[in-house]
Write a protein that holds these residues in place. Structure first.
Motif, mmCIF file in Angstrom:
data_model
loop_
_atom_site.group_PDB
_atom_site.id
_atom_site.type_symbol
_atom_site.label_atom_id
_atom_site.label_comp_id
_atom_site.label_asym_id
_atom_site.label_seq_id
_atom_site.Cartn_x
_atom_site.Cartn_y
_atom_site.Cartn_z
ATOM 1 N N ASP A 37 2.011 8.817 -22.223
ATOM 2 C CA ASP A 37 2.906 8.752 -23.385
ATOM 3 C C ASP A 37 2.367 7.743 -24.395
ATOM 4 O O ASP A 37 2.368 7.971 -25.604
ATOM 5 N N ASN B 274 -0.712 9.012 -26.033
ATOM 6 C CA ASN B 274 -0.334 9.991 -27.042
ATOM 7 C C ASN B 274 0.149 9.312 -28.317
ATOM 8 O O ASN B 274 -0.206 9.722 -29.420
ATOM 9 N N GLN C 162 -1.600 9.840 -31.939
ATOM 10 C CA GLN C 162 -0.873 10.207 -33.163
ATOM 11 C C GLN C 162 -1.042 9.123 -34.225
ATOM 12 O O GLN C 162 -1.246 9.418 -35.408
ATOM 13 N N ALA D 38 -7.078 8.077 -21.618
ATOM 14 C CA ALA D 38 -6.277 9.220 -21.187
ATOM 15 C C ALA D 38 -6.893 9.865 -19.948
ATOM 16 O O ALA D 38 -6.187 10.188 -18.995
ATOM 17 N N ALA E 229 -4.188 17.600 -27.809
ATOM 18 C CA ALA E 229 -3.085 16.709 -28.168
ATOM 19 C C ALA E 229 -3.073 16.434 -29.671
ATOM 20 O O ALA E 229 -2.048 16.101 -30.243
ATOM 21 N N SER E 230 -4.231 16.562 -30.311
ATOM 22 C CA SER E 230 -4.321 16.247 -31.748
ATOM 23 C C SER E 230 -4.057 17.464 -32.626
ATOM 24 O O SER E 230 -3.674 17.314 -33.774
#
Ligand SMILES: Nc1ncnc2c1ncn2[C@@H]1O[C@H](COP(=O)(O)OP(=O)(O)OP(=O)(O)O)[C@@H](O)[C@H]1O
Length: 550
Positions: free
Chosen positions: A192, A195, A199, A338, A350-351
């Motif tokens: 998390d 992530n 972001q 990660a 994820a991106s």
């Protein structure tokens, strides 16, 4: 004096790692650090802090950090004090390295770059890092830009207690991001936090262009509330504006395997001068992506990608700008963290929602044109429209927490309805008619198919093809197009803030076109344009459940 007052502070703030968590570098004497603080801030230490740790809690490359409590407010702070004499030591180092650089420039032919210029640039950065006021300003700017999100924390700077060699900032309670077990003991998940880091990095690199160029795990902390805290703003860098948009376009082109567009991106990225012909790069890119990466893009590992792309680029006269290397480093660090937590984690996957969101909603002309090209390029050359690309963008874009369906496609719609949109308008209207036809006739086909067999003959008077003047294959492709468009519509409708009336102006134009009138003519017995319009309107207004179920 400090030793006595330190005890309550340790008890109060649970400073258990005071002696255990020191960095490997040797520290300099505390007395020297404290007298530096007094000299720099121009007042006795006990008038600034009610307590300060007797020894540093961390020693870093250029300084060491103490934990203290401000006298005037009781606030717990981190005080970074610069290593004495470091300026002179670095100055001497650079003087010697520069001498070697001059020799390399003069006598080593195989190195064509200006080594002295590179050393000077590096020296400039290091000297900047030595100025803690500058670092404080960097932290303030970073906080203003990125700590608007609840999950990112940047310490406040206490300017009255900050100078070129002393930096006083809010103390951040937290665990370093590479200490997975300690993080999980607090009930938090490393992924998390990673992530959040990804972001935030995407916003840094691609939104404002101002980024933390040294995001190693020691500078990233997980706070007990689950926030990601950034520390150490000594080394910052900037992505030029044009490059930010070009990078977004480049990733989207890559995901869609549009190699011509990818090759052209290298001009905008400033990797190639405009006089270099990119056509030989296209097959090289195709070979790499089609061959080595047969898997879907969501399976792609960022490092594999960068290495593979690097191998292709090295064969051509590419000039990779410095900011690019820093961006790669920053994302590779996050990927490393990660992967440690989950070997299957994919940074690109994820991106991608972020990239998709930007492409769908950003009014920047470069991105708008990239979206138009992505959606319509094949329609122009091959005569068909890639609805699956739009669907994919919407599916991905919706995963981004800041996605707003209200803004999606707005830049394209604006152009479409504006005075410069003639060419695009013609194309869209043609496609919109095809779609209208698919929706209307498809709905009729569906109704027809739901009528029980014996009834059909009765109702349609034994017509072999049913009520439609088209072959079974034609009906099939029509149904497929309809299903896809309804899916896309469902995606838009299921977003909270989407307003269907946005498409009204286009619909109006579509229905006025002569081709639209012929839709009715394709049904045995004919249906009027008004009926077609009504049906279409109804579909557009259909409740979300109907749309997604379809
Ligand atoms: N605000 C803070 N709150 C808590 N701990 C801090 C804070 N600032 C720094 N530290 C601690 O001090 C360490 C070193 O700080 P920082 O990274 O800013 O120094 P540096 O000299 O720039 O180090 P380097 O360049 O090697 O990363 C951090 O890794 C962290 O453990």
């Amino acid at each position: 004096m400090f030793l006595i007052e330190l005890q309550p502070l340790i008890a109060q703030t649970n400073l258990t790692f005071l002696t255990t968590e020191q960095d490997a570098l040797p520290t300099f004497p505390d007395a020297q650090a404290f007298s530096c603080i007094e000299k720099e801030l121009g007042r006795p230490l006990d008038t600034i802090y009610s307590a300060i740790s007797a020894s540093p809690i961390a020693a870093a490359s250029l300084g060491q950090v103490y934990k203290a409590q401000l006298k005037y407010s009781g606030q717990v702070v981190a005080v970074k004090v610069q290593r004495p004499g470091i300026e002179e030591a670095i100055g001497l180092d650079f003087y010697l390295i520069r001498g070697v650089g001059i020799l390399i420039n003069r006598y080593v032919d195989i190195i064509s770059s200006d080594v002295v210029a590179l050393i000077d640039e590096f020296a400039r950065r290091v000297y900047q890092e030595l100025n803690y006021v500058q670092e404080g300003q960097n932290a303030r700017r970073f906080k203003k830009l990125y700590a608007d999100k609840q999950d990112v924390l940047v310490p406040d700077i206490f300017w009255d207690y900050t100078s070129g060699k002393v930096l006083t900032m809010e103390w951040v309670e937290g665990v370093k991001l590479n200490e997975q077990e300690a993080i999980e003991r607090q009930g938090l998940k490393v992924l998390d936090l990673v992530n959040t880091g990804i972001q935030c990095s995407l916003r840094q690199l691609l939104e404002y262009g101002y980024f933390h160029a040294d995001p190693h795990p020691g500078n990233l902390l997980a706070t007990p509330e689950g926030k990601l805290a950034f520390l150490d703003f000594g080394m910052m860098s900037e992505t030029p504006e044009e490059a930010r948009f070009a990078i977004i376009g480049h990733v989207v082109h890559m995901v869609n395997r549009d190699y011509e567009a990818m090759a052209r991106d290298y001009y905008a990225l400033d990797f190639l001068s405009p006089d270099v012909d990119v056509s030989p790069i296209v097959p090289a890119l195709r070979d790499f992506f089609d061959d080595a990466l047969n898997s879907t893009v969501s399976e792609l590992n960022f490092k594999t990608l960068v290495d593979g792309l690097g191998a292709v680029l090295y064969q051509y006269p590419f000039n990779v700008p410095a900011y690019y290397a820093l961006i790669l480093r920053s994302l590779t660090v996050l990927e490393g963290l990660a992967l440690y937590a989950d070997p299957k984690f994919k940074v690109l996957a994820a991106s991608y929602p972020y990239f998709a969101k930007r492409l769908l909603t950003d009014p920047n002309p470069y991105l708008r044109d990239a979206l138009i090209e992505l959606l319509f390029k094949d329609a122009l050359t091959l005569g068909y429209y890639r609805w699956n690309r739009l669907e994919n963008l919407l599916v991905q874009g919706k995963k981004d927490r800041d996605f707003s369906a209200k803004d999606a496609l707005q830049p394209v719609l604006k152009l479409l309805l504006g005075p410069d949109g003639k060419e695009l308008r013609d194309l869209v209207i043609k496609e919109a008619i095809r779609v209208s036809e698919a929706i209307i006739l498809g709905s009729l086909i569906e109704s027809f198919n739901s009528v029980p067999g014996p009834m059909r003959t009765f109702v349609f008077n034994g017509n072999a093809n049913g009520p439609f003047t088209m072959s079974a294959a034609e009906q099939q492709s029509l149904m497929e197009l309809r299903a896809q468009v309804i899916k896309i519509w469902g995606l838009l409708r299921s977003s909270e803030n989407f307003d269907p009336s946005l498409l009204q102006p286009i619909l109006q134009q579509v229905l006025q076109e002569p081709e639209a009138r012929s839709i009715g003519g394709r049904v045995v017995g004919g249906i009027s344009q008004r009926l077609a319009a009504r049906l279409l309107q109804q579909v557009l207004r259909a409740p979300e459940t109907t749309a997604s179920a379809a």
